[in-house]
Write an enzyme that holds these catalytic residues in place. Structure first.
Site, PDB file in Angstrom:
ATOM      1  N   ARG A 192      56.832  50.398  28.270  1.00  0.00           N
ATOM      2  CA  ARG A 192      56.616  49.174  27.635  1.00  0.00           C
ATOM      3  C   ARG A 192      56.886  49.218  26.054  1.00  0.00           C
ATOM      4  O   ARG A 192      56.981  48.342  25.554  1.00  0.00           O
ATOM      5  CB  ARG A 192      55.145  48.749  28.063  1.00  0.00           C
TER       6      ARG A 192
ATOM      7  N   ASP B 180      41.378  35.599  27.098  1.00  0.00           N
ATOM      8  CA  ASP B 180      42.075  36.716  27.483  1.00  0.00           C
ATOM      9  C   ASP B 180      42.235  37.384  26.253  1.00  0.00           C
ATOM     10  O   ASP B 180      42.500  36.546  25.108  1.00  0.00           O
ATOM     11  CB  ASP B 180      43.373  36.702  28.343  1.00  0.00           C
TER      12      ASP B 180
HETATM   13  C1  LIG Z   1      44.817  42.250  35.989  1.00  0.00           C
HETATM   14  S1  LIG Z   1      44.474  40.728  34.794  1.00  0.00           S
HETATM   15  C2  LIG Z   1      43.161  40.230  35.816  1.00  0.00           C
HETATM   16  C3  LIG Z   1      43.417  38.306  35.918  1.00  0.00           C
HETATM   17  C4  LIG Z   1      42.660  37.699  36.511  1.00  0.00           C
HETATM   18  N1  LIG Z   1      40.861  37.930  36.117  1.00  0.00           N
HETATM   19  C5  LIG Z   1      42.528  37.994  37.876  1.00  0.00           C
HETATM   20  O1  LIG Z   1      41.679  38.699  38.551  1.00  0.00           O
HETATM   21  O2  LIG Z   1      43.491  37.468  38.618  1.00  0.00           O
HETATM   22  C6  LIG Z   1      43.531  41.735  33.832  1.00  0.00           C
HETATM   23  C7  LIG Z   1      43.457  40.969  32.241  1.00  0.00           C
HETATM   24  O3  LIG Z   1      42.494  41.380  31.358  1.00  0.00           O
HETATM   25  C8  LIG Z   1      43.072  41.345  30.256  1.00  0.00           C
HETATM   26  N2  LIG Z   1      42.181  42.415  29.165  1.00  0.00           N
HETATM   27  C9  LIG Z   1      42.357  43.500  29.340  1.00  0.00           C
HETATM   28  N3  LIG Z   1      41.349  43.967  28.422  1.00  0.00           N
HETATM   29  C10 LIG Z   1      40.886  42.918  27.707  1.00  0.00           C
HETATM   30  C11 LIG Z   1      39.826  43.039  26.693  1.00  0.00           C
HETATM   31  N4  LIG Z   1      39.592  44.113  25.944  1.00  0.00           N
HETATM   32  N5  LIG Z   1      39.340  41.533  26.328  1.00  0.00           N
HETATM   33  C12 LIG Z   1      39.918  40.640  26.955  1.00  0.00           C
HETATM   34  N6  LIG Z   1      40.787  40.601  27.937  1.00  0.00           N
HETATM   35  C13 LIG Z   1      41.268  41.789  28.403  1.00  0.00           C
HETATM   36  C14 LIG Z   1      44.412  41.740  30.245  1.00  0.00           C
HETATM   37  O4  LIG Z   1      45.078  40.916  29.108  1.00  0.00           O
HETATM   38  C15 LIG Z   1      44.729  40.870  31.565  1.00  0.00           C
HETATM   39  O5  LIG Z   1      45.286  39.742  31.286  1.00  0.00           O
END
Ligand SMILES: C[S@@+](CC[C@H](N)C(=O)[O-])C[C@H]1O[C@@H](n2cnc3c(N)ncnc32)[C@H](O)[C@@H]1O
Length: 282
Positions: A45, A152
């Site tokens: 990445r 997010d």
């Molecule tokens: C795998 S996705 C899950 C999306 C959705 N909640 C679902 O279950 O389908 C995880 C998300 O968490 C976000 N994320 C990770 N660390 C984070 C943080 N410290 N604060 C806010 N969002 C975060 C990532 O950018 C990503 O978009």
């Protein structure tokens, strides 16, 4: 042609020290804990970032992040996050919402000023699925003040989410009636994409928010979805986060987490009441 071939075959030295420096920065900035087996993923990445910046290698990239990151910190964290999501992912949560929780809240007269938070909303499929479920299960919903906050860390996904535009393939599995009711089919130049209906968009506020930082919200939520976000966090980080969620949610209110997550030994402020569904108890 030569340039394209050159780009594809570029390789950079990626030392243990580079990997350790990067995972320390990731953990500090986002809470995400990168295990050893994520090494190739991180390399893959970030080489794109090195090329975009014209850097000679990972030593120079680590130096930049440590000493003068500027806008690069945002590109870096955007590159590291995993954004996998889909409409009505883990459908049992939406069934619970429409068949149990909403009827209960309706009966208790608790739908006025209903506040829902989709924390870690990725590209928006989760908050739009919540909005569809609420609109389909709350009769005369426009008589109530029902709002969803969707946040997010990753600025790219928040931008995409707030556009409300998706490839038609993303909604392929939804029932025809739901597709007709909630999505507009793109025509002409927009063929092959769909746009989320305005009634849904109007219910949702999208914001960039790092869950590790201070939260600007004043009021408490009635429902929090934080699904498939903390799988990437270590237990102490999860403990702090769920304690903060408990402070930010009304008593007896509901928290939905991801299918591979649980709150055992993380917090005792929520009690498990269904499959990955919790209620605040203290
Ligand atoms: C795998 S996705 C899950 C999306 C959705 N909640 C679902 O279950 O389908 C995880 C998300 O968490 C976000 N994320 C990770 N660390 C984070 C943080 N410290 N604060 C806010 N969002 C975060 C990532 O950018 C990503 O978009």
């Amino acid at each position: 042609m030569v340039a394209a071939t050159q780009q594809k075959t570029d390789t950079y030295q990626f030392t243990d020290r580079n990997f350790n420096t990067l995972r320390e920065i990731v953990s500090e900035q986002t809470g995400i804990s990168l295990s050893d087996h994520k090494r190739d993923l991180v390399y893959g990445r970030l080489t794109r970032r090195l090329r975009a910046l014209g850097l000679s290698g990972f030593d120079a990239y680590c130096d930049l992040l440590q000493n003068n990151p500027g806008e690069e910190m945002e590109h870096f964290t955007n590159a590291i996050t995993t954004n996998l999501t889909s409409f009505f992912r883990e459908r049992h949560h939406f069934d619970y919402l429409s068949q149990e929780l909403i009827p209960d809240l309706l009966q208790q007269n608790r739908l006025q000023n209903l506040r829902v938070w989709s924390a870690g909303c990725s590209t928006g499929e989760e908050p739009y699925s919540i909005a569809i479920t609420l609109r389909e299960s709350i009769p005369n919903i426009d008589n109530y003040d029902v709002r969803i906050l969707a946040t997010d860390l990753d600025t790219n996904v928040v931008k995409q989410a707030s556009s409300g535009i998706y490839a038609a393939s993303r909604v392929e599995g939804l029932p025809k009636e739901q597709l007709r009711r909630w999505f507009l089919k793109g025509k002409g130049d927009n063929a092959g994409s769909v746009r989320v209906n305005k009634e849904l968009c109007d219910m949702i506020t999208f914001r960039q928010l790092n869950l590790m930082n201070a939260w600007p919200m004043q009021g408490k939520f009635d429902i929090i979805f934080c699904r498939n976000v903390v799988i990437y966090f270590d237990k102490p980080t999860q403990a702090v986060l769920f304690d903060r969620f408990a402070n930010q949610i009304q008593d007896n209110s509901h928290l939905f987490i991801g299918h591979s997550e649980n709150l055992n030994k993380v917090t005792d402020r929520f009690s498990l009441i269904g499959k990955t569904i919790y209620r605040k108890i203290r």
